[in-house]
Design an enzyme around this catalytic site. Structure first.
Site, PDB file in Angstrom:
ATOM      1  CB  SER A  54      -1.042   0.038   1.129  1.00 49.73           C
ATOM      2  OG  SER A  54      -0.536   0.574   2.329  1.00 49.73           O
ATOM      3  CG  ASP A  55       3.844   4.362   1.547  1.00 46.16           C
ATOM      4  OD1 ASP A  55       3.587   5.130   0.608  1.00 46.16           O
ATOM      5  OD2 ASP A  55       4.621   4.661   2.475  1.00 46.16           O
ATOM      6  CG  LEU A  56       6.467  -1.214  -3.436  1.00 45.89           C
ATOM      7  CD1 LEU A  56       7.633  -1.200  -2.466  1.00 45.89           C
ATOM      8  CD2 LEU A  56       6.098  -2.650  -3.794  1.00 45.89           C
ATOM      9  CG  ASN A  82       8.876   2.516   1.579  1.00 47.44           C
ATOM     10  OD1 ASN A  82       9.715   2.915   2.393  1.00 47.44           O
ATOM     11  ND2 ASN A  82       7.601   2.846   1.669  1.00 47.44           N
TER      12      ASN A  82
END
Length: 297
Positions: A190-192, A196
Site C-alpha cells: 500500500s505504500d510501495l 521503500n
C-alpha cells in the site's frame, strides 16, 4: 541511552500523539535493546514515522532495530513481513508488536531513487508479483477503508479547489471497485515507492516498510507516480503515463482497474490535503489532479 536524530525530535511538532511517542522513544529503544541483548552498531536513521538503529547481536549478527509510531498503519507490519518470509521483502527476525518494535535483517542504504525511473518501475513491478500473496484475516480491509474515504469525499464542498468531475468520478469508481469480492483478497504493501525498496546481498532488491492491507494489487501503483515528481518537469503527462503503463504491463495488471485506483487514490490525497491542512498546498493539489487526468485516455 540512544541520542535521537534532530529529524526524529522534530516529529513532535506534528501533534500530541507524535509528541508523546518522541518523548517515550529513548526509553522504548533502550528497553528493546536490553530485552533482545542488542548492541548499537551505527548512527540511527529514520523514516517518516519510525526510527531505525543499526545493531548487532550474538544470535543474528548485523541487523536493525526499528520502532514505529503506534498507529493503525504500523499495527500489522510484522504480520506482513512474517507472511512474506524474506521473499521479495526484508526478513523479520523478531517482533514486539505492542511496542511496534521489529528486528530486521540489515540491508544496504541504497534505494531506487538513483535509478532511471522506468528501470525502477520495472523492478517494483517484479516485486509486486512476489509480495502479492493471499490476504491475511487480521489486516485492515481495503473495502472498509475506501467506503469510509468515499463518504468523506462525498462530503467535500462542491466549491473545493479540485475539479468536481474528478471528485464524482472517484466516488463512482471507488464504490464500484469495492463491490468486487476480490478487492480484499490479496496482501498488499500500500505504500510501495522508490525509497521503500533497498538493495541487498541475498537478493538484488527487497521491499521495506509495508503498511499492509488486505486489498487489490491494482491499488499499489499510485505512489510510484506521485513520488520523484520533480523529475517529470517539462513532460509531466507523458512521464506519468510512461510510469503507469510500465508498472501495469510489467506486473500484468488490468489497465482499466489500475487506472481507476489511481484516480481514486489521487482524489483521496487531494481530499485529505483540503480537510486536514490549515493551509492546503496548491502544488500538491495540482499534482493530484494532474496524475488523475494523465492516466486517462
Amino acid at each position: 541511552m540512544i541520542d535521537l536524530p534532530d529529524a526524529v525530535r522534530a516529529m513532535a511538532v506534528r501533534g500530541p500523539q507524535w509528541q508523546d511517542w518522541v518523548d517515550r522513544l529513548p526509553r522504548l529503544l533502550q528497553t528493546q535493546l536490553d530485552d533482545w541483548a542488542l548492541t548499537p552498531d551505527g548512527a540511527p536513521m529514520h523514516g517518516f514515522c519510525s526510527i531505525v538503529v543499526p545493531v548487532r547481536s550474538r544470535d543474528t549478527g548485523p541487523a536493525v532495530l526499528k520502532i514505529a509510531l503506534p498507529d493503525e498503519e504500523s499495527e500489522h507490519e510484522h504480520l506482513a513481513l512474517r507472511r512474506w518470509g524474506g521473499d521479495g521483502a526484508v526478513r523479520l527476525l523478531r517482533a514486539e508488536p505492542h511496542r511496534r518494535a521489529l528486528l530486521l535483517e540489515r540491508l544496504q542504504t541504497r534505494d531506487l531513487k538513483g535509478l532511471w525511473d522506468i528501470e525502477a518501475c520495472e523492478i517494483v513491478a517484479s516485486l509486486y508479483r512476489r509480495i502479492h500473496v493471499p490476504a491475511l484475516p487480521q489486516l485492515r480491509r481495503l473495502p472498509a477503508l475506501v467506503e469510509r474515504w468515499t463518504a468523506d469525499l462525498t462530503a467535500l464542498p462542491r466549491n473545493a479547489p479540485v475539479p468536481r468531475r474528478l471528485v464524482e468520478q472517484a466516488i463512482t469508481l471507488g464504490t464500484e471497485l469495492i463491490a468486487d469480492p476480490t478487492c480484499s483478497a490479496t496482501l498488499i504493501h500500500s505504500d510501495l515507492h522508490y525509497e521503500n525498496v533497498l538493495a541487498a546481498e541475498r537478493q538484488p532488491w527487497l521491499v521495506i516498510d509495508p503498511k499492509p492491507i488486505s486489498g487489490d494489487p491494482h491499488y499499489e501503483i499510485a505512489p510510484m507516480l506521485w513520488n520523484r515528481w520533480d523529475e517529470l518537469a517539462g513532460y509531466v503527462r507523458d512521464g506519468v503515463r510512461r510510469r503507469f503503463y510500465t508498472l501495469a504491463d510489467a506486473a500484468e495488471l488490468d489497465i482499466d482497474r489500475a487506472r481507476a485506483w489511481v484516480i481514486v487514490r489521487t482524489m483521496h490525497n487531494a481530499m485529505w490535503e483540503l480537510t486536514e491542512q490549515d493551509e492546503p498546498d496548491p502544488d500538491w493539489l495540482t499534482m493530484c489532479v494532474t496524475i488523475a487526468k494523465a492516466v486517462q485516455d
